[in-house]
Design an enzyme around this catalytic site. Sequence first.
Site, PDB file in Angstrom:
ATOM      1  N   SER A 144      -4.362   4.864   2.987  1.00 24.93           N
ATOM      2  CA  SER A 144      -3.569   3.665   2.690  1.00 24.93           C
ATOM      3  C   SER A 144      -2.228   3.702   3.413  1.00 24.93           C
ATOM      4  CB  SER A 144      -3.329   3.576   1.177  1.00 24.93           C
ATOM      5  OG  SER A 144      -2.370   2.595   0.869  1.00 24.93           O
ATOM      6  N   TYR A 169      -0.503   6.609  -6.670  1.00 24.11           N
ATOM      7  CA  TYR A 169      -1.584   6.126  -5.811  1.00 24.11           C
ATOM      8  C   TYR A 169      -1.400   6.653  -4.391  1.00 24.11           C
ATOM      9  CZ  TYR A 169      -4.268   2.923  -2.875  1.00 24.11           C
ATOM     10  OH  TYR A 169      -5.117   2.399  -1.933  1.00 24.11           O
TER      11      TYR A 169
END
Length: 342
Positions: A144, A169
């Site tokens: 990501s 995350y």
Amino acid sequence: MKVLITGAAGFIGFHTCKSLIANGHQVIGLDNINDYYDVNLKFGRLEELGISRQDSEDFNRLTSSSKYPNNFNFTRTNLEDGKFLAALFESEKFNAVCNLAAQAGVRYSIENPRAYIDSNIIGFFNILECCRNYQVEHLIYASSSSVYGLNKKIPFETSDNVDHPISLYAATKKSNELMAHTYSHLYGFSTTGLRFFTVYGPWGRPDMAYFLFTDAIIKNKSIKVFNNGHMERDFTYIDDIVKGIVKIIEKGLDNCPQSSDLYKVYNIGNNDSVKLMSFIESIEDNLGMKAKKEMLPMQPGDVIRTWANVDALIEDYNYKPSTPVKLGVKNFITWYKNYYKI
């Protein structure tokens, strides 16, 4: 090739399955269909792939697609179920694995951290172990853009320091890259991490800003605009993301002449930074409606600007995402209206 796609009922996983099937590969999709967002959307994606809702309800059962009976199968399971995963890998003998399953969402990770450890760390470890033990040639996995944290250097390059994530995350995604590097080094199989930049488009995730904006505008509700709108994102259209994934799966890292080792990480973004307010204007233009804006301060775990340098992707795979934001937003709005019968 025979390819395992985890997160097959998810936004990117669904589109990747469709593309690989269209190219003639044999695909097995895997997803736990959790309730992080509306499961009806997930079941709807699976139905597009020929898997009925009834067939996708049961855990740990391999189901054949009615639409693609010879080259798509689906199983509902958790990545944390290492025993079932091992049995699946042993029986199917995958050439490649594309791990797109993960607990997503930056803000949700602040409130529900354990979900990220279970899926993104333990689940990813199980995938790595199965690749090692059952001679998978190539593991491609979703990282990501969030790993860049508060990096002020623009555009973001994969050579930049990413040791300071600002959400759990992001930390789990950085951990995945480190784990993949270790397994490539120790056990000699190829791993490719893909840092996705703000993916949007048809069949997207309802928790993403563009989806929330569209829903609120249509319902004449106000939209929440954080940091008073002073944000920029490298918005990347779903078809561009999938083309990149499929190119890497089909070409394979070992067949890439510029690749000097088994471990690689790439940015996949539109190589542009678009102002949030301009993106909102594109949604307004396509809906023919103006948004009621609630201007709010910055949220914890969020970043002001993202922008992907994709030179490595161009060099190794002769590929660069290119869909203009206005076209991508138009396609999303068209799908949204059709799906929700507006």
